[in-house]
Design a protein around this motif. Structure first.
Motif, PDB file in Angstrom:
ATOM      1  N   LYS A 107       2.177   4.773   1.193  1.00  0.00           N
ATOM      2  CA  LYS A 107       2.521   5.119   2.569  1.00  0.00           C
ATOM      3  C   LYS A 107       1.309   5.653   3.358  1.00  0.00           C
ATOM      4  O   LYS A 107       1.141   5.334   4.527  1.00  0.00           O
ATOM      5  CB  LYS A 107       3.622   6.185   2.525  1.00  0.00           C
ATOM      6  CG  LYS A 107       4.339   6.382   3.826  1.00  0.00           C
ATOM      7  CD  LYS A 107       5.570   7.252   3.604  1.00  0.00           C
ATOM      8  CE  LYS A 107       5.538   8.505   4.438  1.00  0.00           C
ATOM      9  NZ  LYS A 107       4.972   9.693   3.895  1.00  0.00           N
ATOM     10  N   ASN A 108       0.469   6.442   2.714  1.00  0.00           N
ATOM     11  CA  ASN A 108      -0.618   7.083   3.452  1.00  0.00           C
ATOM     12  C   ASN A 108      -1.890   6.237   3.523  1.00  0.00           C
ATOM     13  O   ASN A 108      -2.877   6.666   4.097  1.00  0.00           O
ATOM     14  CB  ASN A 108      -0.970   8.423   2.807  1.00  0.00           C
ATOM     15  CG  ASN A 108       0.157   9.415   2.933  1.00  0.00           C
ATOM     16  OD1 ASN A 108       1.027   9.241   3.780  1.00  0.00           O
ATOM     17  ND2 ASN A 108       0.152  10.430   2.086  1.00  0.00           N
ATOM     18  N   VAL A 109      -1.879   5.066   2.918  1.00  0.00           N
ATOM     19  CA  VAL A 109      -3.101   4.256   2.898  1.00  0.00           C
ATOM     20  C   VAL A 109      -3.077   3.277   4.065  1.00  0.00           C
ATOM     21  O   VAL A 109      -2.062   2.640   4.340  1.00  0.00           O
ATOM     22  CB  VAL A 109      -3.230   3.509   1.557  1.00  0.00           C
ATOM     23  CG1 VAL A 109      -4.397   2.545   1.591  1.00  0.00           C
ATOM     24  CG2 VAL A 109      -3.387   4.504   0.418  1.00  0.00           C
ATOM     25  N   LEU A 110      -4.208   3.200   4.747  1.00  0.00           N
ATOM     26  CA  LEU A 110      -4.340   2.279   5.878  1.00  0.00           C
ATOM     27  C   LEU A 110      -4.134   0.839   5.416  1.00  0.00           C
ATOM     28  O   LEU A 110      -4.636   0.441   4.372  1.00  0.00           O
ATOM     29  CB  LEU A 110      -5.751   2.430   6.474  1.00  0.00           C
ATOM     30  CG  LEU A 110      -6.177   1.412   7.526  1.00  0.00           C
ATOM     31  CD1 LEU A 110      -5.400   1.617   8.815  1.00  0.00           C
ATOM     32  CD2 LEU A 110      -7.673   1.510   7.798  1.00  0.00           C
ATOM     33  N   ILE A 137      -4.058   2.883  -4.969  1.00  0.00           N
ATOM     34  CA  ILE A 137      -3.737   2.779  -3.539  1.00  0.00           C
ATOM     35  C   ILE A 137      -2.430   2.052  -3.261  1.00  0.00           C
ATOM     36  O   ILE A 137      -1.999   1.983  -2.116  1.00  0.00           O
ATOM     37  CB  ILE A 137      -4.873   2.088  -2.754  1.00  0.00           C
ATOM     38  CG1 ILE A 137      -5.275   0.773  -3.400  1.00  0.00           C
ATOM     39  CG2 ILE A 137      -6.078   2.996  -2.624  1.00  0.00           C
ATOM     40  CD1 ILE A 137      -6.277  -0.028  -2.573  1.00  0.00           C
ATOM     41  N   PRO A 153      -5.074  -2.533   7.014  1.00  0.00           N
ATOM     42  CA  PRO A 153      -5.719  -3.187   8.164  1.00  0.00           C
ATOM     43  C   PRO A 153      -4.975  -4.446   8.613  1.00  0.00           C
ATOM     44  O   PRO A 153      -4.837  -4.703   9.807  1.00  0.00           O
ATOM     45  CB  PRO A 153      -7.113  -3.537   7.655  1.00  0.00           C
ATOM     46  CG  PRO A 153      -7.345  -2.627   6.496  1.00  0.00           C
ATOM     47  CD  PRO A 153      -6.003  -2.370   5.895  1.00  0.00           C
ATOM     48  N   HIS A 211       3.719   0.079  13.490  1.00  0.00           N
ATOM     49  CA  HIS A 211       3.319   0.342  12.105  1.00  0.00           C
ATOM     50  C   HIS A 211       3.877  -0.710  11.159  1.00  0.00           C
ATOM     51  O   HIS A 211       4.911  -0.515  10.525  1.00  0.00           O
ATOM     52  CB  HIS A 211       3.745   1.741  11.674  1.00  0.00           C
ATOM     53  CG  HIS A 211       3.083   2.808  12.482  1.00  0.00           C
ATOM     54  ND1 HIS A 211       1.710   2.912  12.591  1.00  0.00           N
ATOM     55  CD2 HIS A 211       3.589   3.794  13.259  1.00  0.00           C
ATOM     56  CE1 HIS A 211       1.407   3.924  13.382  1.00  0.00           C
ATOM     57  NE2 HIS A 211       2.530   4.463  13.812  1.00  0.00           N
ATOM     58  N   TYR A 263       0.833  -1.197   0.000  1.00  0.00           N
ATOM     59  CA  TYR A 263       0.000   0.000   0.000  1.00  0.00           C
ATOM     60  C   TYR A 263       0.867   1.245   0.000  1.00  0.00           C
ATOM     61  O   TYR A 263       1.953   1.258   0.569  1.00  0.00           O
ATOM     62  CB  TYR A 263      -0.922   0.026   1.223  1.00  0.00           C
ATOM     63  CG  TYR A 263      -2.010  -0.995   1.162  1.00  0.00           C
ATOM     64  CD1 TYR A 263      -2.947  -0.944   0.138  1.00  0.00           C
ATOM     65  CD2 TYR A 263      -2.102  -2.012   2.102  1.00  0.00           C
ATOM     66  CE1 TYR A 263      -3.960  -1.887   0.064  1.00  0.00           C
ATOM     67  CE2 TYR A 263      -3.113  -2.954   2.030  1.00  0.00           C
ATOM     68  CZ  TYR A 263      -4.030  -2.890   1.015  1.00  0.00           C
ATOM     69  OH  TYR A 263      -5.028  -3.810   0.938  1.00  0.00           O
TER      70      TYR A 263
END
Lengths: 763, 80
Positions: free
Chosen positions: B11-14, B71, B16, B35, B9
């Motif tokens: 860097k800024n995408v969650l 994404i 889960p 993280h 993903y």
């Protein structure tokens, strides 16, 4: 003049507010003057962002709120069943009484723009957002439905890709969190090419004493942030949803949020547990569009108090986020909770048990200001009520588009009467159109049976679920509709017909309507033609709801639905929830063998805007079918009376594809496909054959019965026109019309109807 | 040539799954930064030479098929 705020700790935010920045935040010059007037000074960069999301169409309804005032918000008789307990616009979602101290809470919301950019995540987070709106009110979500619109998947690979992604996204989120998706509606039309509509609905149940409010009250009460950490997700998503899609939208990438349904399930359970503790929760609100900004401003505004938060305390997924980014982030699965002072340990224990963050980020303060600090430095200081409630409300210029008169003036006589060969060919062609064809490919991807409350699987006129309410059970039905061609040709009538269609669908399922939620999907309101559609459609909805005494309990407005080529057809999606009194009243559209088919209502006689014209003559034109509110009320009352008296085995209204398509769908039973012999000789000879067989229009329901005489005499007593139009066969699957050579094998028709969508999507 | 494409993903995408693994690490008292990012690796072999044209084709493959550029980011390694 008020004193300016000190410099922001993040250097990049200490910039002069230029006209370009004002414009890029979506403000007209006079709107910016209003902001300066409210603040008594120039806004900071963070404040500009805060105003921009709060005053976007998505949050403030600035171009629609004046029009929405025409909606009925309450029942005419305030003590009737279906009393509105929480009105539209008061809270995250409306609440309606269903008797025995129980209530339902439901709402529909759009995620059109995010779904156009990234269909899977866009649709999934749309579902997540609407579920949060429901459990924020204290309700346990019981079911989902959706209203989808795509371009023509027969010709457009892009529309197939979007459909595939959206359906997968909806099913991913709903299936993971364990809420059944009991139905919906979907249309395919080239006006949605590149701008699909994804409207998701959630309905939940709660006791009257469980209703929670989103108000921050009680000076000194702590403000908690609960749920997932904040990242740079969907920066400016609410503002993003209020822009037209352009070629560069795919570059607008950070605006895509990613959802986590397992996180939301924990949040749902934790919040419902929290709300059950007497006196603990003062106010609660989800962080949807505009995240932290919207939830702090709105709770303070509703509570008529001030609120102060410190951003250093906000859980953050990424490092180095500045105040602008934190305030505007649209990270999913987060809520704001205000609890009673001194009971902090109780909320922290409950959230620790569910493995979630619950962090105090501030408190309710005296005054009326929303104050945000970052590293202890004030970065936002705005009167909360003015921010939340004083968004400029505009009435744009409306101009009737020329196409409306052109379509209205189209004369059916300009079309040669159809010969039998065309009439023969039309039925399979219509049944194979994706809008009419079986939608199993879509709903089989959704878990529609989880919680074991689903009574009617998707595929009938309305979704029906059994609600377990303490020691009681109630049956709720939900129907969605909106015919875009009608709305394009006449937004007033089209919107009213969407309401009528839902009422008819509910009646065919045995349900009496209670309340309505709507999702208004339109083009750019600054274009006079687009604004005309919006204005007239709202008028149509308002008049229909007022006539039928169906309060509007909330909804959503999505404007700027335009791709580079064209605006979408106006689409005021309507969803109506109703109650079915007894389980034995649940009725489907599937007829049995050896039953009579009776048409209730007038003979179909209009071709305007029909699927038949579109598909067989390549004409999207003509006047929208006529209707009379009063006649339809009688028809609905009659249908429900017949169902409650057990005189009707199946019921289905005539909609897209006309009488023959509706009859065919009644023959496609769960266990077998049956045949029927129709006798339409009672129809006036003046009606064209194509209009009789394939014409559309509200106010017509076909019922299957074993006692046609009783149905006919009940119709006479109610003053509803009725005629026996045929019988289902004792054996075989031939569908024929006596006195003509028209004949089809219903089993073959069914095969085409079933295969239409899978053969396109699996190719 | 052996190609290994790594997709993760942006860097800024969650992520889960990464978040869940991070929480599990912490609950096992593993001294990790929470993280965590969970990506995927796609390995395959092709005939031919590592030329600029080949890299162009490979980029197209990564953009159109192996990653979702809305994404996700990708990088690859090529070895003989």
């Amino acid at each position: 003049m008020s004193a300016p705020l000190p410099p922001n700790p993040a250097k990049e935010l200490n910039v002069a507010i230029t006209p370009e920045l004002i414009k890029s935040h979506g403000f007209q010059p006079d709107e910016y003057d209003l902001i300066k007037d409210i603040l008594g000074r120039e806004p900071t960069m963070t404040e500009l962002g805060v105003f921009s999301v709060m005053w976007s169409e998505h949050c403030s309804y600035k171009n629609s709120r004046l029009l929405l005032r025409g909606f009925p918000m309450e029942k005419k008789d305030p003590n009737a069943l279906g009393k509105v307990l929480v009105r539209a616009g008061e809270e995250n979602a409306g609440v309606i009484d269903i008797g025995d101290n129980w209530a339902i809470c439901f709402k529909i919301e759009s995620h059109n723009h995010p779904s156009a950019v990234e269909p899977f995540e866009g649709a999934a987070t749309g579902v997540g957002g609407i579920i949060r709106d429901i459990f924020t009110m204290g309700a346990r979500p019981a079911l989902l439905t959706n209203s989808l619109r795509f371009g023509d998947i027969r010709t457009s690979a892009q529309s197939r890709r979007l459909l595939r992604g959206v359906v997968a996204g909806i099913s991913h989120y709903g299936n993971c969190i364990g809420i059944p998706n009991v139905g919906g509606d979907i249309y395919f039309d080239k006006s949605y090419e590149g701008n699909p509509l994804v409207n998701a609905l959630c309905l939940g149940t709660l006791r009257h004493d469980q209703i929670k409010r989103g108000a921050a009250t009680g000076i000194g009460n702590p403000v908690y942030y609960v749920g997932a950490a904040t990242g740079r997700d969907g920066l400016g998503g609410a503002a993003f949803a209020s822009k037209e899609l352009s070629e560069t939208s795919s570059e607008d990438r950070p605006a895509v949020q990613k959802g986590d349904p397992f996180m939301e399930k924990l949040l749902l359970e934790a919040c419902l547990e929290l709300m059950e503790v007497p006196g603990l929760v003062v106010g609660i609100q989800d962080m949807g569009a505009a995240g932290l900004t919207c939830s702090t401003a709105e709770t303070a505004s509703r509570g008529s108090s001030g609120i102060q938060i410190e951003l250093d305390l906000v859980p953050q997924r990424e490092t180095g986020m500045n105040s602008y980014e934190i305030m505007l982030s649209e990270s999913q699965e987060r809520m704001l909770v205000i609890v009673t002072k001194g009971r902090e340990k109780e909320i922290e224990d409950i959230f620790a048990k569910w493995d979630l963050h619950a962090v105090q980020i501030g408190e309710v303060v005296e005054g009326d200001e929303m104050i945000v600090t970052h590293h202890g430095v004030p970065v936002v200081k705005i009167p909360a009520k003015r921010l939340a409630d004083d968004a400029p409300l505009c009435m744009q210029e409306a101009k009737e588009p020329a196409t409306i008169a052109q379509m209205r003036d189209w004369k059916p006589e300009s079309l040669q009467p159809a010969d039998e060969a065309l009439l023969q060919k039309a039925l399979p062609a219509l049944l194979n159109h994706p809008t009419i064809a079986q939608k199993r490919w879509i709903w089989q991807q959704y878990d529609h049976m989880v919680i074991a409350g689903t009574v009617l699987s998707p595929g009938s006129d309305a979704g029906v679920a059994r609600l377990r309410l303490g020691d009681k059970e109630k049956y709720v039905a939900i129907a969605n509709d909106c015919n875009n061609s009608y709305c394009k040709a006449d937004p007033y009538k089209g919107a009213a017909i969407a309401v009528i269609e839902c009422l008819q669908n509910l009646a065919c399922s045995g349900a009496r309507a209670l309340g309505l939620t709507d999702n208004l999907n339109f083009g750019n309101p600054y274009k006079p033609e687009s604004f005309y559609y919006l204005k007239e459609a709202i008028k149509g909805l308002a008049e229909a709801c007022t006539f039928y005494d169906i309060p509007v309990t909330g909804g959503n407005v999505s404007l700027y639905n335009e791709s580079p080529e064209l605006a979408i057809d106006p689409t005021p999606t309507v969803s109506i929830a109703g109650l079915i009194e007894k389980p034995e009243h649940v009725t489907t559209q599937w007829a049995g063998r050896g039953q009579s088919l009776v048409l209730l209502g007038d003979w179909p006689n209009e071709l305007g805007q029909s699927m038949y014209l579109q598909e067989l003559h390549d004409l999207k034109t003509g006047a929208v079918p006529a209707f009379e509110f009063g006649k339809i009320q009688k028809l609905i009352d009659l249908t429900l009376e017949l169902i409650t008296q057990g005189k009707v085995k199946a019921a289905h209204d005539i909609s897209e594809g006309g009488l023959l398509s509706s009859v065919a769908e009644m023959l496609f039973g769960h266990n077998e496909t049956i045949g029927a012999t129709l006798d339409l000789s009672q129809a006036p000879a003046s009606i064209r054959k194509d209009a009789l067989l394939y014409g559309e229009g509200p106010g017509r329901i076909i019922v299957a019965t074993t006692d046609a005489d009783a149905v006919l005499s009940a119709a006479r007593a109610k003053g509803v026109p009725a005629a026996k139009i045929g019988e289902t066969s004792a054996q075989g699957s031939e569908l024929k019309i006596s006195g003509t050579a028209l004949s089809w094998d219903a089993a073959a028709l069914r095969k085409g109807w079933e295969d239409a969508i899978p053969s396109l999507m699996n190719a | 040539m052996n190609i290994r494409v790594f997709v993760n993903y942006k860097k800024n995408v969650l992520d889960p799954q990464g978040e869940a693994v991070g929480r599990a690490m912490q609950s096992l008292n593993f001294p990790a930064h929470p993280h965590v990012r969970v990506g995927k690796t796609i390995e395959f072999t092709v005939d031919g030479q590592d030329t600029p044209e080949f890299r162009k084709t490979l980029d197209k493959l990564c953009n159109d098929l192996l990653s979702n550029p809305v994404i996700e980011d990708y990088r690859y390694e090529i070895s003989q």
